[in-house]
Design a protein around this motif. Sequence first.
Motif, PDB file in Angstrom:
ATOM      1  N   UNK A  81      36.973  43.954  49.710  1.00 12.85           N
ATOM      2  CA  UNK A  81      35.924  43.746  48.587  1.00 12.85           C
ATOM      3  C   UNK A  81      36.536  44.363  47.336  1.00 12.85           C
ATOM      4  N   UNK A  82      36.907  45.617  47.069  1.00 11.14           N
ATOM      5  CA  UNK A  82      37.488  46.137  46.149  1.00 11.14           C
ATOM      6  C   UNK A  82      38.847  45.339  45.488  1.00 11.14           C
ATOM      7  N   UNK A  83      39.535  45.002  46.531  1.00 13.60           N
ATOM      8  CA  UNK A  83      40.728  44.122  46.296  1.00 13.60           C
ATOM      9  C   UNK A  83      40.300  42.914  45.572  1.00 13.60           C
ATOM     10  N   UNK A  84      39.554  42.245  46.207  1.00 14.78           N
ATOM     11  CA  UNK A  84      39.055  40.931  45.923  1.00 14.78           C
ATOM     12  C   UNK A  84      38.388  40.945  44.233  1.00 14.78           C
ATOM     13  N   UNK A  85      37.658  42.054  44.051  1.00 15.35           N
ATOM     14  CA  UNK A  85      36.967  42.020  42.678  1.00 15.35           C
ATOM     15  C   UNK A  85      38.085  42.585  41.749  1.00 15.35           C
ATOM     16  N   UNK A  86      39.006  43.336  42.144  1.00 18.04           N
ATOM     17  CA  UNK A  86      40.047  43.882  41.173  1.00 18.04           C
ATOM     18  C   UNK A  86      40.778  42.559  40.737  1.00 18.04           C
ATOM     19  N   UNK A  87      41.122  41.904  41.639  1.00 17.04           N
ATOM     20  CA  UNK A  87      41.946  40.495  41.500  1.00 17.04           C
ATOM     21  C   UNK A  87      41.039  39.530  40.321  1.00 17.04           C
ATOM     22  N   UNK A  88      39.707  39.408  40.708  1.00 17.00           N
ATOM     23  CA  UNK A  88      38.800  38.459  40.120  1.00 17.00           C
ATOM     24  C   UNK A  88      38.655  38.997  38.584  1.00 17.00           C
ATOM     25  N   UNK A  89      38.584  40.285  38.516  1.00 12.72           N
ATOM     26  CA  UNK A  89      38.302  40.636  37.256  1.00 12.72           C
ATOM     27  C   UNK A  89      39.571  40.832  36.416  1.00 12.72           C
ATOM     28  N   UNK A  90      40.668  40.797  36.859  1.00 12.09           N
ATOM     29  CA  UNK A  90      42.186  40.441  35.997  1.00 12.09           C
ATOM     30  C   UNK A  90      42.165  39.018  35.785  1.00 12.09           C
ATOM     31  N   UNK A  91      41.909  38.322  36.865  1.00  5.63           N
ATOM     32  CA  UNK A  91      42.042  36.721  36.509  1.00  5.63           C
ATOM     33  C   UNK A  91      41.017  36.197  35.411  1.00  5.63           C
ATOM     34  N   UNK A  92      39.931  36.949  35.304  1.00 12.16           N
ATOM     35  CA  UNK A  92      38.873  36.441  34.248  1.00 12.16           C
ATOM     36  C   UNK A  92      39.380  36.983  32.957  1.00 12.16           C
ATOM     37  N   UNK A  93      39.807  37.912  32.728  1.00  9.42           N
ATOM     38  CA  UNK A  93      40.732  38.535  31.669  1.00  9.42           C
ATOM     39  C   UNK A  93      41.696  37.687  31.066  1.00  9.42           C
ATOM     40  N   UNK A  94      42.871  37.201  32.337  1.00 12.96           N
ATOM     41  CA  UNK A  94      43.729  36.335  31.907  1.00 12.96           C
ATOM     42  C   UNK A  94      43.360  35.040  31.548  1.00 12.96           C
ATOM     43  N   UNK A  95      42.296  34.615  31.972  1.00 13.53           N
ATOM     44  CA  UNK A  95      41.924  33.271  31.477  1.00 13.53           C
ATOM     45  C   UNK A  95      41.175  33.177  30.289  1.00 13.53           C
TER      46      UNK A  95
END
Length: 212
Positions: A81-95
């Motif tokens: 869950x932490x890994x998924x949310x960490x990656x999701x948070x970064x992708x939101x910033x990248x987009x």
Amino acid sequence: MDLSLDDTANDDEYEQLTAAQVLERLEESWVNERLSPHLLETQQEVVDCLLEQCQTVEDNFSQASSFAVGIHQLEIQRIKYMVTDYVRTRLKKIEKYAEYALEEELVKDDQSVPHLSPAEFVYAREFHRNTRDHLTEMALKHMPSAFQNLDKQKSMAVPNLNTFIFFKVKEDVNDVQVDPRETPVDLSKDEIHISKYLPIAPLLEQTKIKLV
């Protein structure tokens, strides 16, 4: 820097950490990424290391009791869950800040720490190009020629580095210029402060503080 959980390795290129230390680093990186307005240094090595450990534990489930398997599954689900949310948070910033993130990476020299992993860089480049092409096709090319070119400095989305954040001091730090209008201050371990993000960003990069 590469991470390794092998306590017997002596290669100087590897940072020897226990599984608990790697997990602690992921948790801190996850919280920092969620609370920071700016895309932070990639922790892809930490993510890869933990996922590899999770896979190793899952491969050994057949050798453990049902009670132990249940406990391990709960912990693995928490990590994923932490890994998924960490990656999701970064992708939101990248987009949201794709062009800005790319510009930052392109001006760095070989000694600078990248904020994007190679995969994230490719994603940001493709996302920005597709967004720009879509805007051109759907809108810009239908406008008068005088309005078809975008001013990069005006159109580029930029994170607000002056937003206020809370942070906790991990080690004593002296002479920190939190506010340019005031004298430098000394930060003591375990203190919690509120400040604009930009002045304390270097301390976050150096892991001398963490966001809370």
